[in-house]
Design an enzyme around this catalytic site. Structure first.
Site, PDB file in Angstrom:
ATOM      1  N   SER A  36      41.911  48.755  38.955  1.00 18.01           N
ATOM      2  CA  SER A  36      41.310  48.530  37.650  1.00 18.01           C
ATOM      3  C   SER A  36      39.955  49.224  37.569  1.00 18.01           C
ATOM      4  O   SER A  36      39.879  50.447  37.733  1.00 18.01           O
ATOM      5  CB  SER A  36      41.220  47.028  37.397  1.00 18.01           C
ATOM      6  OG  SER A  36      40.849  46.749  36.074  1.00 18.01           O
ATOM      7  N   ASP A  41      45.866  41.404  28.606  1.00 17.70           N
ATOM      8  CA  ASP A  41      46.729  42.198  29.465  1.00 17.70           C
ATOM      9  C   ASP A  41      47.240  43.428  28.712  1.00 17.70           C
ATOM     10  O   ASP A  41      47.313  44.527  29.258  1.00 17.70           O
ATOM     11  CB  ASP A  41      47.910  41.350  29.963  1.00 17.70           C
ATOM     12  CG  ASP A  41      48.647  42.001  31.123  1.00 17.70           C
ATOM     13  OD1 ASP A  41      47.978  42.482  32.053  1.00 17.70           O
ATOM     14  OD2 ASP A  41      49.884  42.034  31.092  1.00 17.70           O
ATOM     15  N   HIS A  92      48.754  44.227  34.300  1.00 17.30           N
ATOM     16  CA  HIS A  92      47.539  44.668  34.970  1.00 17.30           C
ATOM     17  C   HIS A  92      47.325  43.886  36.260  1.00 17.30           C
ATOM     18  O   HIS A  92      46.644  42.855  36.282  1.00 17.30           O
ATOM     19  CB  HIS A  92      46.362  44.465  34.011  1.00 17.30           C
ATOM     20  CG  HIS A  92      45.143  45.252  34.367  1.00 17.30           C
ATOM     21  ND1 HIS A  92      45.104  46.624  34.365  1.00 17.30           N
ATOM     22  CD2 HIS A  92      43.896  44.840  34.717  1.00 17.30           C
ATOM     23  CE1 HIS A  92      43.899  47.034  34.703  1.00 17.30           C
ATOM     24  NE2 HIS A  92      43.145  45.970  34.925  1.00 17.30           N
TER      25      HIS A  92
END
Length: 331
Positions: free
Chosen positions: A179, A276, A310
């Site tokens: 991320s 998300d 994610h």
């Protein structure tokens, strides 16, 4: 990309309503002399150890005082199984966590990095990067220094290479993350192309400017709320355009030429979780754009698109570790 957990994202949304230190290290040359076998890590490179725990044979922990960060950041250093029984030198992976109030230097330990690296001749360095530090020196901060790029690249890397038996050279280093940390890995590979032979982004965004600067804007918003007390990474209401361009992987494709490039994105984020959806949809589109640009430039990469949103996919993380070990200089 944005924040990893629903609670963290809501905290950011509720809260919304420095000159970068010079980086003196250069190129692929040796940054510091390697530590002898059995030597205890000490202070250096602008870091003073204020807390340490070396009772675990593999996972060693340190917390530092540093002028680059107004609080005391920590790092986990994961050692190979045979580190203490010989005098081999090892390649090293700098592995970064994502954004959010529940993300820190412990994130990858919670994601089972010990099992993923069991038996592998690889040192893994997992530092703090701030709740929303974006692996950057911010344009402004109202909570004291938050110069994460300086901490990682000008302090932590030479400290690691002075205190552990690592290869202080291009073919001895990899960088990766999840991320926000995946963005950080791509960014550092962009800004320091002679440092890392392998770069990995697990659900990490490669572009700051696409979709009207969605990622750059989120970096500003999340950092202002969680780390900088209203300060910003890239400046507001107008960006520091030179800083955005310097940090934007999409604008420096040649930095990835000759590297091992590993990308992962999800194709089906949770439709009832808007956070998300925002995260992984932006990641997926950004990675597809990035891959098309790499194709156009004739730069090789390995990419995976898999169902889900994610999060870190353990099988792809294992593939990544295996590929890193295969690419880097052998222990």
């Amino acid at each position: 990309m944005l924040s990893e957990h629903r609670t963290s994202r809501r905290n950011v949304l509720k809260a919304v309503g420095g000159v970068s230190a010079a980086l003196a290290l250069g190129g692929a040359g040796v940054l510091a002399a390697a530590a002898p076998a059995g030597a205890a890590p000490g202070d250096g490179a602008g870091l003073r150890i204020v807390e340490r725990d070396e009772h675990d044979a593999r996972m060693w922990y340190y917390r530092f005082a540093t002028d680059a960060i107004a609080w005391q950041p920590a790092v986990n250093v994961l050692l190979p199984d045979d580190y203490h029984t010989g005098e081999r030198t090892y390649p090293v992976l700098y592995l970064f966590h994502g954004g959010g109030t529940d993300q820190d230097f412990m994130t990858w330990d919670r994601l089972d990095i010990r099992r993923l690296t069991a038996g592998k001749p690889l040192i893994v360095v997992m530092p703090d990067g701030g709740h929303a530090g974006w692996y950057s020196n911010p344009v402004s901060s109202h909570t004291g220094p938050r110069n994460w790029e300086t901490f990682h690249m000008a302090q932590l890397m030479p400290w690691v290479e002075a205190n552990f038996r690592t290869y202080a050279e291009y073919d001895g280093r990899a960088v990766g993350g999840f991320s926000m940390g995946g963005f950080g890995a791509l960014k550092y590979a962009t800004k320091y192309p002679d440092r890392f032979a392998s770069v990995s982004a697990h659900s990490g965004p490669p572009s700051l400017r696409r979709d009207l600067g969605a990622v750059a804007n989120w970096a500003n918003i999340s950092a202002a709320a969680l780390d900088l007390a209203g300060g910003t990474i890239y400046g507001a209401p107008l960006w520091d355009e030179a800083k955005v361009s310097a940090d934007n992987p999409m604008e420096h494709l040649d930095s990835f030429r000759g590297k091992r490039v590993f990308l992962v994105a999800g194709t089906s984020p949770n439709p009832v979780d808007p956070f998300d959806v925002l995260n992984e949809v932006e990641v997926l589109r950004g990675q597809r754009e990035f891959r098309a640009a790499l194709d156009g430039a004739g730069i090789r990469y390995e990419a995976h698109e898999e169902p889900g949103g994610h999060f870190v996919r353990p099988a792809r993380a294992q593939d990544d570790i295996n590929g890193i070990v295969a690419r880097l200089k052998k222990a």
